[in-house]
Design a protein around this motif. Structure first.
Motif, short mmCIF file in Angstrom:
data_model
loop_
_atom_site.label_atom_id
_atom_site.label_comp_id
_atom_site.label_asym_id
_atom_site.label_seq_id
_atom_site.Cartn_x
_atom_site.Cartn_y
_atom_site.Cartn_z
N MET A 272 0.82 -1.20 0.00
CA MET A 272 0.00 0.00 0.00
C MET A 272 0.86 1.25 0.00
O MET A 272 1.86 1.35 0.69
N GLU A 273 0.44 2.23 -0.80
CA GLU A 273 1.13 3.50 -0.86
C GLU A 273 0.11 4.63 -0.84
O GLU A 273 -1.05 4.44 -1.20
N ALA A 274 0.56 5.80 -0.41
CA ALA A 274 -0.31 6.97 -0.41
C ALA A 274 -0.49 7.47 -1.84
O ALA A 274 0.39 7.33 -2.68
N SER A 275 -1.62 8.06 -2.13
CA SER A 275 -1.86 8.69 -3.42
C SER A 275 -2.37 10.10 -3.20
O SER A 275 -2.80 10.46 -2.11
N SER A 276 -2.33 10.90 -4.25
CA SER A 276 -2.81 12.28 -4.11
C SER A 276 -4.28 12.31 -3.73
O SER A 276 -4.73 13.18 -2.99
N LYS A 277 -5.03 11.33 -4.21
CA LYS A 277 -6.46 11.27 -3.87
C LYS A 277 -6.65 11.01 -2.39
O LYS A 277 -7.52 11.58 -1.75
N THR A 278 -5.82 10.12 -1.84
CA THR A 278 -5.91 9.82 -0.41
C THR A 278 -5.53 11.03 0.43
O THR A 278 -6.20 11.37 1.40
N ASN A 297 -10.29 -3.20 9.66
CA ASN A 297 -8.98 -3.83 9.86
C ASN A 297 -8.06 -3.39 8.73
O ASN A 297 -8.24 -3.76 7.57
N VAL A 298 -7.06 -2.58 9.08
CA VAL A 298 -6.05 -2.14 8.11
C VAL A 298 -4.66 -2.50 8.65
O VAL A 298 -3.69 -1.78 8.43
N SER A 299 -4.56 -3.60 9.34
CA SER A 299 -3.29 -4.04 9.89
C SER A 299 -2.36 -4.52 8.78
O SER A 299 -2.81 -4.98 7.73
N ASN A 300 -1.04 -4.40 9.00
CA ASN A 300 -0.04 -4.91 8.07
C ASN A 300 -0.24 -4.40 6.64
O ASN A 300 -0.22 -5.15 5.68
N CYS A 301 -0.45 -3.10 6.52
CA CYS A 301 -0.75 -2.51 5.20
C CYS A 301 0.27 -1.47 4.74
O CYS A 301 0.05 -0.81 3.74
N GLU A 325 1.77 -7.62 12.79
CA GLU A 325 2.24 -8.82 13.47
C GLU A 325 3.62 -8.55 14.03
O GLU A 325 4.41 -7.80 13.46
N ALA A 326 3.92 -9.15 15.15
CA ALA A 326 5.22 -8.91 15.79
C ALA A 326 6.37 -9.28 14.87
O ALA A 326 7.41 -8.61 14.84
N ASP A 327 6.22 -10.32 14.07
CA ASP A 327 7.29 -10.78 13.20
C ASP A 327 7.37 -10.00 11.89
O ASP A 327 8.35 -10.08 11.16
N THR A 328 6.29 -9.25 11.58
CA THR A 328 6.27 -8.51 10.31
C THR A 328 7.25 -7.36 10.33
O THR A 328 7.98 -7.12 9.38
N GLY A 329 7.29 -6.65 11.47
CA GLY A 329 8.20 -5.52 11.58
C GLY A 329 7.66 -4.32 10.82
O GLY A 329 6.76 -4.42 9.98
N ARG A 330 8.25 -3.18 11.10
CA ARG A 330 7.75 -1.96 10.49
C ARG A 330 8.25 -1.75 9.06
O ARG A 330 7.82 -0.83 8.37
N ARG A 331 9.14 -2.61 8.59
CA ARG A 331 9.61 -2.48 7.21
C ARG A 331 8.51 -2.86 6.23
O ARG A 331 8.42 -2.29 5.15
N CYS A 332 7.69 -3.84 6.59
CA CYS A 332 6.63 -4.30 5.69
C CYS A 332 5.25 -3.88 6.17
O CYS A 332 4.28 -4.01 5.42
N GLY A 333 5.13 -3.42 7.41
CA GLY A 333 3.83 -3.10 7.96
C GLY A 333 3.61 -1.61 8.12
O GLY A 333 4.29 -0.77 7.53
N ASN A 334 2.63 -1.27 8.95
CA ASN A 334 2.29 0.13 9.21
C ASN A 334 3.38 0.81 10.03
O ASN A 334 4.01 0.18 10.88
N LEU A 353 -9.37 -1.66 20.26
CA LEU A 353 -8.41 -0.84 19.52
C LEU A 353 -7.05 -1.52 19.55
O LEU A 353 -6.51 -1.82 20.62
N VAL A 354 -6.49 -1.77 18.37
CA VAL A 354 -5.18 -2.43 18.24
C VAL A 354 -4.25 -1.52 17.46
O VAL A 354 -4.51 -1.20 16.29
N ILE A 355 -3.18 -1.07 18.13
CA ILE A 355 -2.14 -0.27 17.46
C ILE A 355 -0.79 -0.84 17.90
O ILE A 355 0.04 -0.15 18.50
N CYS A 356 -0.56 -2.10 17.65
CA CYS A 356 0.64 -2.77 18.14
C CYS A 356 1.73 -2.84 17.07
O CYS A 356 1.45 -2.89 15.87
N ASN A 357 2.98 -2.84 17.51
CA ASN A 357 4.15 -3.04 16.65
C ASN A 357 4.23 -2.06 15.48
O ASN A 357 4.59 -2.43 14.36
N VAL A 358 3.89 -0.80 15.74
CA VAL A 358 3.93 0.22 14.68
C VAL A 358 4.94 1.33 14.97
O VAL A 358 5.07 2.26 14.19
N GLY A 359 5.64 1.27 16.12
CA GLY A 359 6.62 2.30 16.46
C GLY A 359 6.04 3.48 17.21
O GLY A 359 6.67 4.55 17.29
N LEU A 360 4.86 3.31 17.80
CA LEU A 360 4.19 4.40 18.51
C LEU A 360 5.05 4.90 19.68
O LEU A 360 5.48 4.11 20.52
#
Length: 480
Positions: A272-278, A297-301, A325-334, A353-360
């Motif tokens: 997933m990437e940002a677009s001008s429309k978004t 649910n927009v986890s791991n996106c 996911e804990a194993d996904t890491g922030r390189r591939c996830g949110n 509310l789930v905001i885990c493993n995102v670097g918060l």
């Protein structure tokens, strides 16, 4: 030191339905003065739709010992899980058959002649076989409402599939489909479609043109875009797009076109990437009537902060998952270091509310207004501080703060009177607040890998505790 804590994961997998090997000898009983005809053959209790009582006495393990031709008035036939290997051709003589289940039988093919005579069929279940194709005659079943061919080897569907004019529920998931027949769009009665776990690389036009879909599952495919607005969008209630290759966020799903959408799953679209429309999303207009979305649910996106504008104004949200996911890491996830104030200010109905493993790095300010919150997961982040407002979440039952940088808890932590599970493992806590003793409902307390030098005195005031983990702390048991 470990107290009563079992850190193994429990797998609550439902076992396959057990199918009795005993067949049944059927007797009818007078009901209200009428002796009805036998209507169910080889069925379990939940498959008996008539008032006929069934007594079992036939001792047979093979279907060939039963003469199907003797049961002319059967309406419901369940021969699920009988290891048949071949489709019983005799079934074509059961002209009154309405509900047929031959799932889990390792059937490779079905003779073309079978369905030509079964014109009363309303429900047909062929799941978990080894079918490479469906007979063309299946398209002649004008009264068929439910068709389930889940988990077979189908690479295509008959071209005349659109002739199933009464079809309401279609499940073709877990097959090898690369496309769907264009005629599918002519089934105006279709309200539930499951094409998950196939090999679709683009959304078939026939799905776009279906006007009355209420539930659509296209998860676990290879879709790279979902930018075409569905003709059913004004009726859609549940949509699952998870586990695809979507590269652009389908922001049109959050407009008033989809005003009845309640359950949306976009998780595991890691490109997933940002677009001008978004980025230019006009929430003040497009959320005017957007109050029905309850689960998102927009986890791991691979979402980043500028892409989160779609969250604003979601007043009806009850479940929101922004985590990884804990194993996904922030390189591939949110990657969400900070959730700006006001982003979820109107989502006061949130229960989970789930905001885990995102670097918060900061506790989200909007959370303090979520009085209905029951589950909060902020694990695997960089939190070093919890504000006093955290203690206002009086209905919080499960709280995950694992693997953060917390060295203390708010002094009023004991105000979380409904708390049953508290996961604080992997932090830097050296003590617990005195108010902790007020957590009378607490059942699970995980303090694994912290900096405690002694067993907190408050623990003897926790009457409901069933499991405590104090392993990998600095506690000397000989001094306790």
């Amino acid at each position: 030191m470990k107290w009563k804590m079992d850190r193994s994961q429990n797998e609550n997998l439902a076992p396959e339905e057990s199918i009795s090997e005993e067949l049944s000898k059927y007797k009818t009983k007078t009901v209200n003065g009428v002796n009805p005809k036998l209507q169910t053959l080889l069925g379990r209790e939940q498959d008996i739709y008539s008032h006929t009582e069934v007594s079992s006495s036939i001792d047979s393990k093979h279907l060939e010992n039963i003469r199907l031709t003797e049961f002319k008035n059967v309406t419901n036939l369940n021969i699920r899980g009988k290891s048949l290997g071949q489709f019983p051709v005799e079934i074509k003589t059961l002209y009154t058959l309405q509900n047929l289940d031959v799932s889990c039988n390792n059937i490779v093919s079905i003779p073309e002649s079978v369905f030509s005579s079964l014109q009363c069929l309303k429900t047909l279940k062929l799941s978990r076989n080894k079918l490479n194709e469906l007979p063309v005659t299946i398209c002649s079943l004008k009264h068929l409402k439910i068709l389930n061919v889940f988990q077979n080897n189908l690479s295509y569907l008959p071209e005349d599939f659109g002739q199933l004019k009464s079809l309401e529920n279609l499940d073709v998931s877990v097959n090898n489909l690369h496309s769907l027949p264009p005629s599918l769009e002519h089934i105006f009665t279709l309200y539930a479609l499951n094409v998950s776990f196939n090999k679709l690389e683009e959304l078939p036009q026939c799905i776009v043109n279906l006007k009355n879909l209420v539930k659509l599952n296209v998860s676990h495919n290879r879709l790279i875009s979902f930018d075409r607005m569905l003709k059913c969008c004004s009726k859609l209630v549940k949509l699952d797009l998870s586990h695809n290759n979507l590269s652009l966020f389908p922001s049109w799903l959050f407009e008033d076109h989809c005003m009845w959408l309640k359950d949306l799953n976009l998780s595991y679209n890691c490109r997933m990437e940002a677009s001008s429309k978004t980025l230019s999303f006009n929430t003040s207009v497009k959320y005017l009537r957007k109050k029905l979305l309850k689960s998102l649910n927009v986890s791991n996106c691979k979402l980043t902060l500028p892409m989160l504008t779609f969250l604003e104004g979601l007043q009806g949200l009850e479940v929101l998952d922004l985590g990884n996911e804990a194993d996904t890491g922030r390189r591939c996830g949110n990657v969400i270091w900070v959730l700006p104030s006001g982003q979820l200010s109107l989502s006061t109905r949130l229960r989970k509310l789930v905001i885990c493993n995102v670097g918060l790095t900061e506790f989200p300010e909007d959370v303090k207004g979520m009085m209905a919150l029951d589950v909060l997961d902020l694990g695997g982040n960089e939190l070093s501080f919890l504000p006093a407002s955290f203690c206002k979440l009086k209905n919080l039952r499960r709280c995950v703060l694992s693997r953060n940088q917390l060295d203390s808890l708010p002094s009023d932590f004991g105000q979380l009177a409904s708390l049953e599970e508290l996961w604080l493992d992997g932090n830097k806590l050296s003590t617990l607040p005195d108010s902790f003793a007020a957590l009378r409902m607490l059942k699970i307390l995980d303090l694994y890998s912290n900096a405690l030098c002694e067993v907190p005195a408050c623990m003897k005031f926790l009457p409901s505790v069933q499991a405590i983990d104090l392993e990998l702390n600095f506690i000397d048991m000989e001094d306790q």
